[in-house]
Write a protein that holds these residues in place. Structure first.
Motif: not given
Ligand SMILES: [Zn+2]
Length: 341
Positions: A1-28
């Motif tokens: 497993m590669t460790s990733i920096s907090p900066t890269d982690e934040q960048a991945l959270r900010e990366l504009p993306k679409a979520e196409l597979h999400l069950h709303i009931e599965g967010t309960l």
């Protein structure tokens, strides 16, 4: 497993993306489930929150589904569905989601005695407020429970016909093995005539052949999961050639023991073959992470920011957004790349 920096982690959270597979009931989340159980006077067979949380270790798809369906019984009112949607969209917003195409399971709610319109209106209200609050575009994909009788799916279509304009598409989920796609050929034909987009879960626990049959008999535009397609080179070539996106869910496949480790998912193999792989969270309250966590999990397997940005780009392109919306997403992604790559 590669460790990733907090900066890269934040960048991945900010990366504009679409979520196409999400069950709303599965967010309960368990906390919200307990709160709604109390609000609605629904008794659950768990002593308290800790006892409920202890039930989140799954051996396979079925053991997860058992808890998932049990907890869905706490959703009773229109407001419950709006609250559920808003709780998800707040998390999606923190993970850079610009567009969310969200499954819901009307057959289960209707078996629990709720009206289709109540469920749909509650979720749509959540999407409307969420769009105002976070700027996330969204749509709903009505999902057929494949291990319920086909007649029940046909009846759902009857009910949903007058609300087709409020739906983005139709999907197929739940226990896969033993319920091949072609059972629902007629249901999908009807959905297509209503102008709905067509997607289906296939090749999650089922074999590559189920993916082929979802393409042949249901004419789907995207395959949900689809990871087992990788075992069949001809099928992979076809998926790549036809531009069919796969909505892969790493943490889900790990927690449901489809793979031993997220690194075992054939993501890079599929990308190298030209397949539009996307990353998604499936049922994040149950599988230990929302979409940002799924991107970060793949980064830890050694995928670069560049590769993950390509995946985000595929997700935005493979969404059912309008060309105008897609142009806005593409600009946001280009801005992100200028800063982070
Ligand atoms: Zn799913």
């Amino acid at each position: 497993m590669t460790s990733i920096s907090p900066t890269d982690e934040q960048a991945l959270r900010e990366l504009p993306k679409a979520e196409l597979h999400l069950h709303i009931e599965g967010t309960l989340e368990p906390e919200l489930a307990m709160k709604l159980a109390e609000r609605n006077n629904v008794s659950l067979p768990f002593a308290d929150l800790d006892d409920l949380k202890a039930h989140y270790e799954f051996e396979n798809l079925q053991s997860f589904l058992d808890l998932y369906y049990q907890l869905m019984s706490v959703l009773r009112t229109r407001q419950d569905f709006t609250d559920l949607m808003l709780a998800y969209l707040a998390r999606a917003n923190a993970d850079g989601v610009r567009r969310a195409e969200i499954f819901f399971d009307p057959q289960v709610h209707m078996s629990n005695g709720l009206d289709f319109d109540l469920v749909l209106d509650g979720l749509l209200e959540g999407l409307r407020i969420g769009h105002e609050r976070f700027g996330i575009d969204g749509g709903l994909i009505m999902s057929i429970i494949r291990d319920m009788p086909v007649d029940s799916a046909e009846a759902l279509l009857d009910t949903a016909t007058s609300r087709a304009d409020d739906l983005l598409g139709i999907g197929l989920d739940s226990a896969e093995v033993g319920y091949p796609p072609e059972l629902f050929g007629h249901v999908y034909e009807r959905a297509a005539r209503l102008g709905l987009h067509l997607v289906a879960h296939a090749g999650e626990e089922g074999p590559a052949d189920y993916v082929r049959r979802a393409l042949d008999f249901l004419h789907v535009e995207r395959i949900d999961h689809g990871v087992h397609a990788a075992a069949d080179n001809d099928l992979v070539a076809r998926i790549a050639r036809d531009g069919i996106a796969l909505t892969v869910c790493p943490l889900s496949s790990h927690r449901l023991q489809v793979v031993r480790d997220v690194a075992d998912l054939p993501v890079r193999q599929l990308l190298d073959a030209g397949v539009k792989v996307t990353l998604n969270s499936d049922d994040p309250a149950y599988f230990g992470g929302y979409i940002g966590d799924n991107y970060i999990a793949m980064a830890r397997t050694g995928m670069s920011l560049d590769e993950l940005a390509t995946i985000a780009e595929y997700s935005l392109e493979a969404s059912f957004a309008t060309p105008e919306q897609k142009a806005i997403y593409a600009n946001a992604l280009a801005d992100w790349k200028r800063i982070h790559l």
